[in-house]
Design an enzyme around this catalytic site. Structure first.
Site, PDB file in Angstrom:
ATOM      1  N   ASP A 189     -22.790 -52.001 -28.885  1.00  0.00           N
ATOM      2  CA  ASP A 189     -22.478 -53.264 -27.966  1.00  0.00           C
ATOM      3  C   ASP A 189     -22.304 -52.661 -26.616  1.00  0.00           C
ATOM      4  O   ASP A 189     -21.270 -51.902 -26.585  1.00  0.00           O
ATOM      5  CB  ASP A 189     -21.432 -53.973 -28.586  1.00  0.00           C
ATOM      6  N   TRP A 232     -39.023 -51.176 -21.794  1.00  0.00           N
ATOM      7  CA  TRP A 232     -38.483 -50.492 -20.893  1.00  0.00           C
ATOM      8  C   TRP A 232     -38.369 -49.008 -20.862  1.00  0.00           C
ATOM      9  O   TRP A 232     -38.398 -48.236 -20.050  1.00  0.00           O
ATOM     10  CB  TRP A 232     -37.167 -51.364 -20.176  1.00  0.00           C
ATOM     11  N   ASP A 270     -31.718 -55.386 -19.322  1.00  0.00           N
ATOM     12  CA  ASP A 270     -32.620 -56.716 -19.452  1.00  0.00           C
ATOM     13  C   ASP A 270     -32.014 -57.474 -20.513  1.00  0.00           C
ATOM     14  O   ASP A 270     -32.769 -58.238 -21.133  1.00  0.00           O
ATOM     15  CB  ASP A 270     -34.135 -55.964 -19.980  1.00  0.00           C
ATOM     16  N   LYS A 323     -31.281 -58.015 -15.294  1.00  0.00           N
ATOM     17  CA  LYS A 323     -31.645 -59.426 -15.354  1.00  0.00           C
ATOM     18  C   LYS A 323     -30.526 -60.472 -14.748  1.00  0.00           C
ATOM     19  O   LYS A 323     -29.365 -60.106 -15.181  1.00  0.00           O
ATOM     20  CB  LYS A 323     -32.009 -59.821 -16.609  1.00  0.00           C
ATOM     21  N   GLY A 367     -38.015 -51.932 -26.849  1.00  0.00           N
ATOM     22  CA  GLY A 367     -38.223 -50.776 -26.236  1.00  0.00           C
ATOM     23  C   GLY A 367     -39.143 -50.647 -25.273  1.00  0.00           C
ATOM     24  O   GLY A 367     -39.490 -49.294 -24.652  1.00  0.00           O
ATOM     25  N   ASP A 422     -28.908 -50.851 -27.817  1.00  0.00           N
ATOM     26  CA  ASP A 422     -29.232 -52.003 -28.237  1.00  0.00           C
ATOM     27  C   ASP A 422     -28.114 -52.611 -29.290  1.00  0.00           C
ATOM     28  O   ASP A 422     -27.996 -51.558 -30.072  1.00  0.00           O
ATOM     29  CB  ASP A 422     -30.676 -52.451 -28.470  1.00  0.00           C
TER      30      ASP A 422
HETATM   31  N1  SAM Z   1     -36.013 -54.635 -22.165  1.00  0.00           N
HETATM   32  C1  SAM Z   1     -36.536 -54.909 -23.679  1.00  0.00           C
HETATM   33  C2  SAM Z   1     -37.809 -54.386 -23.454  1.00  0.00           C
HETATM   34  O1  SAM Z   1     -38.419 -54.130 -22.731  1.00  0.00           O
HETATM   35  O2  SAM Z   1     -38.153 -54.096 -24.925  1.00  0.00           O
HETATM   36  C3  SAM Z   1     -36.327 -56.214 -23.964  1.00  0.00           C
HETATM   37  C4  SAM Z   1     -34.828 -56.781 -24.025  1.00  0.00           C
HETATM   38  S1  SAM Z   1     -34.570 -58.158 -25.005  1.00  0.00           S
HETATM   39  C5  SAM Z   1     -34.932 -59.306 -23.827  1.00  0.00           C
HETATM   40  C6  SAM Z   1     -32.895 -58.524 -24.579  1.00  0.00           C
HETATM   41  C7  SAM Z   1     -32.208 -57.598 -25.568  1.00  0.00           C
HETATM   42  O3  SAM Z   1     -30.695 -57.693 -25.458  1.00  0.00           O
HETATM   43  C8  SAM Z   1     -31.925 -58.069 -27.135  1.00  0.00           C
HETATM   44  O4  SAM Z   1     -32.747 -56.942 -27.818  1.00  0.00           O
HETATM   45  C9  SAM Z   1     -30.291 -58.130 -27.715  1.00  0.00           C
HETATM   46  O5  SAM Z   1     -30.168 -57.376 -29.067  1.00  0.00           O
HETATM   47  C10 SAM Z   1     -29.874 -57.449 -26.455  1.00  0.00           C
HETATM   48  N2  SAM Z   1     -28.474 -57.690 -26.365  1.00  0.00           N
HETATM   49  C11 SAM Z   1     -27.769 -58.745 -26.093  1.00  0.00           C
HETATM   50  N3  SAM Z   1     -26.520 -58.590 -25.985  1.00  0.00           N
HETATM   51  C12 SAM Z   1     -26.036 -57.272 -26.388  1.00  0.00           C
HETATM   52  C13 SAM Z   1     -24.989 -56.507 -26.448  1.00  0.00           C
HETATM   53  N4  SAM Z   1     -23.803 -57.168 -26.133  1.00  0.00           N
HETATM   54  N5  SAM Z   1     -25.177 -55.291 -26.278  1.00  0.00           N
HETATM   55  C14 SAM Z   1     -26.137 -54.687 -26.354  1.00  0.00           C
HETATM   56  N6  SAM Z   1     -27.428 -55.119 -26.557  1.00  0.00           N
HETATM   57  C15 SAM Z   1     -27.553 -56.546 -26.242  1.00  0.00           C
END
Ligand code: SAM
Length: 286
Positions: free
Chosen positions: A96, A55, A121, A161, A53, A80
């Site tokens: 998702d 961002w 991200d 990203k 969280g 997420d």
């Molecule tokens: N931007 C976040 C922060 O600042 O706290 C960090 C994000 S983290 C690098 C990547 C996130 O992408 C993970 O929490 C993962 O659960 C989520 N993610 C990956 N595939 C996803 C999907 N299909 N739908 C939703 N979330 C997804």
């Protein structure tokens, strides 16, 4: 890895805890904003792949800072797969980003309006097999772009990203179909040793007659192929953040006592592995 060894290795991890951010990634978004001013005029914003969280925390801080006194509170929606601890002023959806129900839920919070800004991200669990990781990351970015075409208003901004692998120019070409201005940006807080960067896509302008859909996404873009070879798209690359500031690849001496993480994961995926290990599951199958 123990808390203090990560502290020693990573200055941005330490700064995040000192300044109250849930993750070091906050600095990446702040540095992108320093260069591109992405929050200007934004009232409705969506944070895709948002957990834990940081961002969303940046959204909350920035949108409230720029809000005129008499304007309504900004609308921030965070999505997420993982559950996320609550954040004041942030609507959370556990879902998702590839699902139509998620797009519908996001839009339902904007009372008929669309978002001014969408960020993603998102990162899959990396395998270490570079081609595979790049491919999966590209698919996640396309999913984010697809859901974005359902929820972003014309003229809006999309930040995501991207892994700068060997096929990245195809992704740039696909993004350029929807955004006249696409820039690849590398914040100072993103390690040079990582192929991660961020695309900043401005002035959303979908092709004429384009109808966003989550059911049969056009983003399995067969027409992207004609943009390869000599027609491939090259986008500007901008390093952002204070270039004389902290270097994310350097090790800085640990001068203060290490702090606890601000918000430990509330249902960390590694819990399952720990439970299996505690129940000798791996001994039984070997
Ligand atoms: N931007 C976040 C922060 O600042 O706290 C960090 C994000 S983290 C690098 C990547 C996130 O992408 C993970 O929490 C993962 O659960 C989520 N993610 C990956 N595939 C996803 C999907 N299909 N739908 C939703 N979330 C997804």
């Amino acid at each position: 890895m123990g808390k203090s060894s990560k502290d020693k290795r990573d200055i941005y991890y330490r700064l995040a805890k000192e300044q109250g951010w849930r993750a070091r990634s906050a600095f990446k978004l702040l540095q992108i904003d320093e260069e591109f001013n992405i929050f200007e005029g934004v009232q409705r914003a969506v944070d895709l792949c948002a957990a834990p969280g940081s961002w969303s925390q940046v959204f909350s801080k920035k949108l409230n800072e720029i809000r005129p006194e008499d304007a309504p509170l900004p609308k921030i929606v965070a999505v997420d797969l993982q559950a996320m601890a609550p954040l004041e002023g942030v609507i959370q959806i556990q879902g998702d980003i590839t699902k139509v129900s998620t797009a519908e839920q996001i839009v339902s919070h904007f009372e008929g309006e669309l978002a001014d800004l969408v960020v993603c991200d998102g990162a899959p669990d990396v395998t270490g097999l570079h081609d595979m990781d790049e491919y999966i990351q590209a698919q996640l970015l396309l999913s984010a772009l697809n859901i974005t075409t359902n929820i972003l208003k014309p003229g809006g901004t999309f930040v995501a990203k991207i892994f700068r692998g060997k096929d990245v120019t195809l992704l740039y070409a696909q993004l350029k179909i929807f955004f006249p201005t696409v820039t690849c940006s590398k914040p100072r807080s993103s390690r040079n040793s990582s192929i991660e960067a961020f695309v900043v896509c401005q002035n959303y302008t979908p092709p004429k007659d384009y109808k966003p859909t989550m059911i049969d996404p056009l983003l399995d873009l067969s027409y992207g192929n004609e943009l390869l070879g000599p027609n491939r798209v090259i986008v500007p690359f901008i390093a952002c953040g204070d270039l004389s500031g902290f270097d994310s690849d350097m090790t800085y001496p640990l001068e203060k006592e290490s702090l606890d993480p601000l918000q430990p994961p509330i249902s960390a995926p590694y819990r399952t592995a720990i439970n299996l290990k505690q129940n000798n599951f791996f001994n039984k199958i070997s």
